[in-house]
Design a protein around this motif. Structure first.
Motif, PDB file in Angstrom:
ATOM      1  N   ALA A  13      -1.488  -7.380   6.361  1.00  8.19           N
ATOM      2  CA  ALA A  13      -1.423  -7.697   4.732  1.00  8.19           C
ATOM      3  C   ALA A  13      -2.883  -7.774   4.057  1.00  8.19           C
ATOM      4  N   LYS A  14      -3.801  -7.868   4.933  1.00  7.90           N
ATOM      5  CA  LYS A  14      -5.205  -8.251   4.571  1.00  7.90           C
ATOM      6  C   LYS A  14      -5.769  -6.682   4.251  1.00  7.90           C
ATOM      7  N   ASP A  15      -5.288  -5.834   4.683  1.00 12.17           N
ATOM      8  CA  ASP A  15      -5.785  -4.411   4.464  1.00 12.17           C
ATOM      9  C   ASP A  15      -4.939  -3.522   3.796  1.00 12.17           C
ATOM     10  N   ASN A  16      -5.204  -2.458   3.240  1.00 11.44           N
ATOM     11  CA  ASN A  16      -4.661  -1.425   2.393  1.00 11.44           C
ATOM     12  C   ASN A  16      -3.978  -0.454   3.597  1.00 11.44           C
ATOM     13  N   ASN A  17      -2.960  -0.037   3.127  1.00 10.37           N
ATOM     14  CA  ASN A  17      -1.830   0.831   3.995  1.00 10.37           C
ATOM     15  C   ASN A  17      -1.523   1.872   3.087  1.00 10.37           C
ATOM     16  N   HIS A  18      -0.984   3.081   3.915  1.00 14.66           N
ATOM     17  CA  HIS A  18      -0.554   4.272   3.153  1.00 14.66           C
ATOM     18  C   HIS A  18       0.657   4.032   2.674  1.00 14.66           C
ATOM     19  N   THR A  29      -7.800  -0.674  -2.374  1.00 13.46           N
ATOM     20  CA  THR A  29      -9.183  -0.579  -1.849  1.00 13.46           C
ATOM     21  C   THR A  29      -9.252  -0.582  -0.344  1.00 13.46           C
ATOM     22  N   PRO A  30      -9.841   0.638   0.047  1.00 15.60           N
ATOM     23  CA  PRO A  30      -9.807   1.883  -0.869  1.00 15.60           C
ATOM     24  C   PRO A  30      -8.713   2.541  -1.010  1.00 15.60           C
ATOM     25  N   ALA A  31      -8.577   3.204  -2.144  1.00 19.83           N
ATOM     26  CA  ALA A  31      -7.390   4.121  -2.387  1.00 19.83           C
ATOM     27  C   ALA A  31      -7.015   4.918  -1.272  1.00 19.83           C
ATOM     28  N   LEU A  32      -5.603   4.943  -0.701  1.00 19.61           N
ATOM     29  CA  LEU A  32      -5.084   5.764   0.050  1.00 19.61           C
ATOM     30  C   LEU A  32      -4.066   6.858  -0.420  1.00 19.61           C
ATOM     31  N   THR A  33      -4.303   7.998   0.070  1.00 19.72           N
ATOM     32  CA  THR A  33      -3.272   8.937  -0.194  1.00 19.72           C
ATOM     33  C   THR A  33      -2.410   9.374   0.903  1.00 19.72           C
ATOM     34  N   SER A  34      -1.176   9.862   0.545  1.00 17.11           N
ATOM     35  CA  SER A  34      -0.114  10.254   1.540  1.00 17.11           C
ATOM     36  C   SER A  34       0.250  11.637   0.764  1.00 17.11           C
TER      37      SER A  34
END
Length: 469
Positions: free
Chosen positions: A337-342, A432-437
């Motif tokens: 939960a500490k990081d952004n995921n796709h 952050t950062p914005a992730l794209t799928s």
């Protein structure tokens, strides 16, 4: 307090289910062998190797072979590769939190091999088998129908030795089956073995990308987002020439919903390529300066870059940068939960990353529904529906109604009959950062009465034609 505890418990359960779903719904990934001249004067192979390490949940890496380019570079290259893997081992537990697809460091150490002892075609011949050439044979011979992509960050004499041996020791039918599983993505052409392979084994799908530069991030971005992030980032060297010159060869193979390696003309993170092979694509000027003569194998035929050149990679560069930056952040945090995921894209009920093919009546319409798409971190999502004209054989105007952002209604023009239309869905979160799928839909307008023959494409192979003019 009880309410907060319940929320935390629910989030942990959700993360567990998400990771389990990732495992169960994973598609058949691309098999890959990397051939690297790491240890030479340019540190870009080290840069690309670190980028590859944090992307290994998206590709089946089955070999890393130390291989000369146009000249020998000395000894110690295997130690450099293993040092990077040792760095990966330190962050592996954190990466595993985000994806169950990351392989262990012990496995990676086991697939590192040494290729030919001499550079270029002079290193190929009777009695010149190497651990690397034998390993290629071992990998291709596995009871696995998927093709094996050879990413050439170096010369290709080790692959040449493998092909030479198998041709001389097996029947024509056995050799045809062996060759039929090999694909090559050659970065620039770095010795004379590539031309020899293309000449002698013309049925091999052989890409030579000479439009490889221009997509990479700035030095400042790299310093902030890669080199300053943890123990693995500390191993990422400053560039001397171009940053990560070899990375498009593995990015081409990543299972991200956009790429399809068996379709060179489809386009994706590793570039886009023509469907007509051409003759005389020469390698780097250093090849000729080293006294190697590719012209002796004329005519040989390879798949060239498409007309848009390196722009085919730059089209997606922001997503490439953010993906790399996010994965580096994964290496330093042990909590999901500490990081952004796709985002997880669900399109018309399909939650895989496979291509969706549709046969649709020309003059009719269809609806693409991504309303069940979700973000594991609860971030807001932006939907972008793209008519990707370059790989589409239909080049006219296309009416796309996206007033409801996660739904796209497409009116199929009557003059699109018998052609193809590529639609790319990009779903980007506001993390952050914005992730794209991604998801790719390929529409084949025909004269049916309605939508039919909807299928997921895993194995369809682009027809490569040869120009002999």
């Amino acid at each position: 307090m009880l309410a907060i505890t319940k929320i935390c418990l629910m989030k942990k359960i959700f993360v567990f289910i998400l990771l389990l779903t990732n495992c169960l719904l994973g598609t058949a990934q691309t098999r890959l062998i990397v051939m690297s001249d790491i240890g030479g004067s340019d540190p870009d192979d080290t840069e690309s190797m670190i980028h590859l390490m944090v992307s290994l949940d998206q590709v089946n890496l089955e070999g890393i072979i130390s291989q000369h380019a146009w000249v020998p570079y000395g000894v110690g290259a295997v130690n450099l590769i293993n040092n990077i893997i040792d760095g990966y081992a330190k962050v592996f537990p954190n990466l595993k939190v985000h994806s169950d697809g990351f392989p262990s460091a012990d496995y990676l150490h086991s697939i590192v091999k040494v290729g030919q002892s001499a550079a270029a075609m002079k290193g190929v011949g009777e009695g010149k088998d190497s651990d690397g050439s034998e390993w290629i044979i071992h990998v291709v011979d596995k009871d696995d129908p998927r093709p094996v992509w050879i990413a050439a960050w170096s010369g290709l004499s080790t692959l040449a030795q493998s092909l030479r041996k198998v041709e001389q020791t097996r029947s024509k039918e056995e050799f045809a089956r062996f060759v039929g599983k090999i694909r090559v993505y050659d970065v620039l052409g770095q010795d004379d073995a590539g031309a020899w392979i293309a000449k002698n084994f013309p049925t091999i799908t052989y890409i030579r990308n000479t439009a490889i530069y221009g997509w990479a991030p700035s030095d400042g971005w790299t310093k902030m987002n890669i080199q300053n992030i943890g123990t693995l980032g500390a191993l990422y060297p400053d560039r001397i020439w171009a940053t990560e010159g070899d990375s498009p060869s593995f990015m081409y193979c990543l299972e991200n919903g956009l790429n399809r390696p068996e379709h060179p003309d489809y386009g994706g993170w590793g570039g886009r390529f023509d469907t007509t092979e051409i003759s005389g694509i020469r390698g780097m000027d250093w090849v000729q300066k080293a006294g190697l003569d590719e012209s002796q194998y004329d005519p040989y035929y390879m798949i060239p870059s498409a007309k848009e050149g390196s722009q085919a990679i730059s089209n997606w560069k922001d997503a490439i940068y953010n993906d790399f930056a996010a994965r580096m952040k994964w290496t330093v945090n042990s909590e999901y939960a500490k990081d952004n995921n796709h985002p997880h894209v669900v399109l018309n009920g399909d939650s895989t990353k496979n291509i969706i093919e549709m046969s649709v009546h020309a003059g009719g319409s269809l609806i693409l529904n991504a309303s069940k798409t979700f973000d594991p971190d609860g971030n807001k999502l932006m939907y972008k529906w793209i008519f990707y004209k370059e790989p589409s054989s239909y080049k006219g105007k296309l009416q796309m109604n996206t007033s409801v952002k996660d739904v796209c209604k497409i009116v199929i023009p009557e003059d699109a009959y018998g052609k193809s239309i590529h639609i790319i869905l990009e779903v980007t979160d506001d993390g952050t950062p914005a992730l794209t799928s991604y998801r790719r839909i390929v529409i084949f307008p025909d004269n049916t009465s309605g939508i039919g023959n909807i299928k997921v494409d895993e194995k369809r192979i682009t027809l490569i034609t040869k120009s002999r003019n």
